[in-house]
Design a protein around this motif. Structure first.
Motif, PDB file in Angstrom:
ATOM      1  N   TYR A 110       0.832  -1.199   0.000  1.00 20.35           N
ATOM      2  CA  TYR A 110       0.000   0.000   0.000  1.00 20.35           C
ATOM      3  C   TYR A 110       0.874   1.260   0.000  1.00 20.35           C
ATOM      4  CZ  TYR A 110      -3.050   3.725   1.560  1.00 20.35           C
ATOM      5  OH  TYR A 110      -3.711   4.928   1.648  1.00 20.35           O
ATOM      6  N   GLN A 165       0.846   4.176  -2.905  1.00 19.88           N
ATOM      7  CA  GLN A 165       0.508   5.586  -2.669  1.00 19.88           C
ATOM      8  C   GLN A 165       1.641   6.501  -3.113  1.00 19.88           C
ATOM      9  OE1 GLN A 165      -2.753   6.333  -1.810  1.00 19.88           O
ATOM     10  NE2 GLN A 165      -2.724   4.142  -2.187  1.00 19.88           N
ATOM     11  N   LYS A 192     -19.284  -4.264   5.448  1.00 22.28           N
ATOM     12  CA  LYS A 192     -18.897  -3.559   4.217  1.00 22.28           C
ATOM     13  C   LYS A 192     -17.410  -3.269   4.041  1.00 22.28           C
ATOM     14  CE  LYS A 192     -23.260  -1.623   3.148  1.00 22.28           C
ATOM     15  NZ  LYS A 192     -24.156  -0.465   3.087  1.00 22.28           N
ATOM     16  N   CYS A 193     -16.637  -3.402   5.076  1.00 25.38           N
ATOM     17  CA  CYS A 193     -15.228  -3.008   4.964  1.00 25.38           C
ATOM     18  C   CYS A 193     -14.285  -4.197   5.171  1.00 25.38           C
ATOM     19  CB  CYS A 193     -14.884  -1.933   5.990  1.00 25.38           C
ATOM     20  SG  CYS A 193     -16.157  -0.669   6.210  1.00 25.38           S
ATOM     21  N   CYS A 218     -11.786  -6.184   2.639  1.00 32.61           N
ATOM     22  CA  CYS A 218     -10.516  -5.590   2.205  1.00 32.61           C
ATOM     23  C   CYS A 218      -9.645  -5.140   3.379  1.00 32.61           C
ATOM     24  CB  CYS A 218     -10.769  -4.416   1.279  1.00 32.61           C
ATOM     25  SG  CYS A 218     -11.641  -4.898  -0.226  1.00 32.61           S
ATOM     26  N   HIS A 219     -10.247  -4.460   4.348  1.00 30.63           N
ATOM     27  CA  HIS A 219      -9.417  -3.899   5.426  1.00 30.63           C
ATOM     28  C   HIS A 219      -9.178  -4.889   6.564  1.00 30.63           C
ATOM     29  CE1 HIS A 219      -9.102   0.014   3.587  1.00 30.63           C
ATOM     30  NE2 HIS A 219     -10.384  -0.051   3.300  1.00 30.63           N
ATOM     31  N   TYR A 246      -7.410  12.084  10.120  1.00 31.04           N
ATOM     32  CA  TYR A 246      -6.884  11.759   8.790  1.00 31.04           C
ATOM     33  C   TYR A 246      -7.853  10.834   8.048  1.00 31.04           C
ATOM     34  CZ  TYR A 246      -4.259   9.475   5.123  1.00 31.04           C
ATOM     35  OH  TYR A 246      -3.897   8.956   3.894  1.00 31.04           O
ATOM     36  N   TYR A 278     -12.932  10.718  -0.724  1.00 29.41           N
ATOM     37  CA  TYR A 278     -13.495   9.655  -1.562  1.00 29.41           C
ATOM     38  C   TYR A 278     -14.925  10.022  -1.971  1.00 29.41           C
ATOM     39  CZ  TYR A 278      -9.745   6.442  -0.058  1.00 29.41           C
ATOM     40  OH  TYR A 278      -8.547   5.828   0.179  1.00 29.41           O
ATOM     41  N   ARG A 308     -10.358  11.488  -4.447  1.00 31.80           N
ATOM     42  CA  ARG A 308      -9.366  10.418  -4.344  1.00 31.80           C
ATOM     43  C   ARG A 308     -10.069   9.124  -4.723  1.00 31.80           C
ATOM     44  NH1 ARG A 308      -6.312   7.999   1.102  1.00 31.80           N
ATOM     45  NH2 ARG A 308      -5.339   6.304  -0.066  1.00 31.80           N
ATOM     46  N   HIS A 312     -11.143   5.457  -4.415  1.00 25.72           N
ATOM     47  CA  HIS A 312     -11.100   4.479  -3.312  1.00 25.72           C
ATOM     48  C   HIS A 312     -10.655   3.130  -3.862  1.00 25.72           C
ATOM     49  CE1 HIS A 312     -13.239   2.377   0.298  1.00 25.72           C
ATOM     50  NE2 HIS A 312     -11.951   2.417   0.448  1.00 25.72           N
ATOM     51  N   ASP A 313     -11.568   2.289  -4.319  1.00 23.88           N
ATOM     52  CA  ASP A 313     -11.141   1.028  -4.928  1.00 23.88           C
ATOM     53  C   ASP A 313     -11.752   0.984  -6.313  1.00 23.88           C
ATOM     54  OD1 ASP A 313      -9.669  -1.481  -4.331  1.00 23.88           O
ATOM     55  OD2 ASP A 313     -11.562  -2.339  -4.994  1.00 23.88           O
TER      56      ASP A 313
HETATM   57  C1  HEC Z   1     -13.071  -3.849  -2.212  1.00 24.57           C
HETATM   58  C2  HEC Z   1     -12.064  -3.472  -1.232  1.00 24.57           C
HETATM   59  C3  HEC Z   1     -12.400  -2.382  -0.208  1.00 24.57           C
HETATM   60  C4  HEC Z   1     -13.497  -2.295   0.608  1.00 24.57           C
HETATM   61  C5  HEC Z   1     -14.685  -3.239   0.703  1.00 24.57           C
HETATM   62  C6  HEC Z   1     -13.286  -1.099   1.413  1.00 24.57           C
HETATM   63  N1  HEC Z   1     -12.101  -0.500   1.095  1.00 24.57           N
HETATM   64 FE1  HEC Z   1     -11.298   1.162   1.931  1.00 24.57          FE
HETATM   65  N2  HEC Z   1      -9.683   1.041   0.710  1.00 24.57           N
HETATM   66  C7  HEC Z   1      -9.501   0.099  -0.269  1.00 24.57           C
HETATM   67  C8  HEC Z   1      -8.329   0.433  -1.058  1.00 24.57           C
HETATM   68  C9  HEC Z   1      -7.773  -0.346  -2.244  1.00 24.57           C
HETATM   69  C10 HEC Z   1      -7.798   1.616  -0.490  1.00 24.57           C
HETATM   70  C11 HEC Z   1      -6.598   2.400  -0.994  1.00 24.57           C
HETATM   71  C12 HEC Z   1      -7.093   3.251  -2.132  1.00 24.57           C
HETATM   72  C13 HEC Z   1      -6.023   4.053  -2.795  1.00 24.57           C
HETATM   73  O1  HEC Z   1      -5.171   3.463  -3.460  1.00 24.57           O
HETATM   74  O2  HEC Z   1      -6.032   5.269  -2.642  1.00 24.57           O
HETATM   75  C14 HEC Z   1      -8.674   1.966   0.626  1.00 24.57           C
HETATM   76  C15 HEC Z   1      -8.475   3.060   1.440  1.00 24.57           C
HETATM   77  C16 HEC Z   1      -9.296   3.425   2.479  1.00 24.57           C
HETATM   78  C17 HEC Z   1      -9.055   4.548   3.384  1.00 24.57           C
HETATM   79  C18 HEC Z   1      -7.864   5.486   3.357  1.00 24.57           C
HETATM   80  C19 HEC Z   1      -6.723   4.931   4.212  1.00 24.57           C
HETATM   81  C20 HEC Z   1      -5.478   5.762   4.186  1.00 24.57           C
HETATM   82  O3  HEC Z   1      -4.523   5.385   4.897  1.00 24.57           O
HETATM   83  O4  HEC Z   1      -5.418   6.779   3.484  1.00 24.57           O
HETATM   84  C21 HEC Z   1     -10.117   4.599   4.245  1.00 24.57           C
HETATM   85  C22 HEC Z   1     -10.327   5.594   5.364  1.00 24.57           C
HETATM   86  C23 HEC Z   1     -11.004   3.506   3.897  1.00 24.57           C
HETATM   87  N3  HEC Z   1     -10.481   2.806   2.825  1.00 24.57           N
HETATM   88  C24 HEC Z   1     -12.179   3.220   4.548  1.00 24.57           C
HETATM   89  C25 HEC Z   1     -13.044   2.187   4.192  1.00 24.57           C
HETATM   90  C26 HEC Z   1     -14.306   1.922   4.883  1.00 24.57           C
HETATM   91  C27 HEC Z   1     -14.818   2.705   6.068  1.00 24.57           C
HETATM   92  C28 HEC Z   1     -14.873   0.847   4.258  1.00 24.57           C
HETATM   93  C29 HEC Z   1     -16.229   0.208   4.565  1.00 24.57           C
HETATM   94  C30 HEC Z   1     -17.353   1.115   4.596  1.00 24.57           C
HETATM   95  C31 HEC Z   1     -13.965   0.432   3.195  1.00 24.57           C
HETATM   96  N4  HEC Z   1     -12.885   1.278   3.177  1.00 24.57           N
HETATM   97  C32 HEC Z   1     -14.198  -0.646   2.364  1.00 24.57           C
HETATM   98  C33 HEC Z   1     -10.321  -0.989  -0.506  1.00 24.57           C
HETATM   99  C34 HEC Z   1     -11.520  -1.248   0.096  1.00 24.57           C
END
Ligand code: HEC
Ligand code: HEC
Length: 217
Positions: free
Chosen positions: A59, A63, A146-147, A150-151, A171, A179, A184, A186-187
């Motif tokens: 990651y 970035q 929902k999260c 991936c996370h 942050y 997003y 920015r 997200h995915d």
């Molecule tokens: C399908 C995969 C996926 C899911 C599901 C997902 N994310 Fe993410 N998330 C990512 C990816 C990939 C990134 C990095 C994106 C980028 O390259 O900028 C990210 C980045 C983030 C970041 C920024 C982190 C940083 O250090 O800057 C946040 C906050 C975040 N996600 C919150 C959430 C939340 C809250 C949920 C659920 C509601 C969620 N994500 C669901 C894939 C996912």
């Protein structure tokens, strides 16, 4: 004998190109980052500068490349991520170094004999994100639904998916707002609209849950 020599070479990262990164070099590069992100990658100014320590290595690399390509907008970092300043090899080294830094989430137990300096060095690394207010049960339900794919169950991320636990709340909120506004990406596809389906309160509740996970580890 021969085997031992090979092991030594491998552990020094010699003869193992493309895999072991040069952590010493990474540490050196980090001195240009430390002014904002801290010597230990702990971030600063209450989340103006994100924590980098212990973040997923893939990651971090992605970035840094996104900043360099300017697909992720980060004006303060432009001068530090230009090709001349930060070639691919340096990105790998600094990312590996930052990912390797562990910051404890518990206060150390001191011995009576520990002097002030020892106490300071032991506490310097401790990083505890204060609990964010919000509805924990709602935050947990949304996060786990929902999260989590991936996370991760414990918010530690993996590979391209960032660790959220241990990151500054302000942050994370700022990123979610970016997003939602489309500033920015997200995915790729799956989450394009995911955050947009949530209410402002839900975002706050997720952050409350994320800060609560840190203490359970
Ligand atoms: C399908 C995969 C996926 C899911 C599901 C997902 N994310 Fe993410 N998330 C990512 C990816 C990939 C990134 C990095 C994106 C980028 O390259 O900028 C990210 C980045 C983030 C970041 C920024 C982190 C940083 O250090 O800057 C946040 C906050 C975040 N996600 C919150 C959430 C939340 C809250 C949920 C659920 C509601 C969620 N994500 C669901 C894939 C996912
Ligand atoms: C002048 C201050 C400054 C310097 C120096 C700086 N950064 Fe940053 N960096 C920032 C800011 C501000 C952000 C957050 C931008 C945002 O809110 O999207 C950031 C974000 C990041 C992120 C994204 C973190 C995440 O969770 O998505 C990474 C990775 C990063 N910086 C690495 C570095 C590295 C490596 C260096 C040194 C080569 C460096 N930075 C030097 C200010 C700086």
């Amino acid at each position: 004998m021969k085997f031992k020599f090979l092991v030594l070479l491998f552990s020094l990262g010699i003869g193992n190109p493309g895999n072991a990164q040069n952590l010493e070099k990474g540490k050196e590069i980090n001195s240009t980052c430390a002014g904002c992100h801290g010597e230990l990658g702990q971030g600063g100014s209450r989340g103006e500068y994100p924590r980098l320590a212990g973040q997923q290595v893939k990651y971090l690399e992605s970035q840094l490349k996104a900043f360099r390509a300017r697909t992720r907008v980060n004006i303060p970092m432009y001068p530090y991520t230009q090709e001349r300043e930060l070639p691919d090899e340096d990105i790998k080294d600094v990312a590996a170094y930052l990912a390797s830094i562990e910051l404890p989430t518990k206060w150390p137990v001191f011995k009576d004999s520990d002097d002030a300096l020892t106490r300071l060095t032991l506490t310097e690394r401790v990083m505890i994100i204060p609990r964010a207010p919000g509805n924990l049960a709602n935050g947990e339900a949304i996060y786990q639904k929902k999260c989590v794919t991936c996370h991760g169950k414990t918010g530690m991320g993996r590979g391209m998916f960032p660790m959220l636990v241990g990151q500054y709340t302000s942050y994370l909120m700022r990123q979610m707002e970016k997003y939602i506004k489309g500033e920015r990406p997200h995915d790729e596809e799956a989450v394009g609209g995911l955050l947009n389906t949530l209410k402002e309160e839900d975002l706050q509740d997720i952050l409350a849950y994320v800060t609560s996970m840190q203490e359970r580890q």
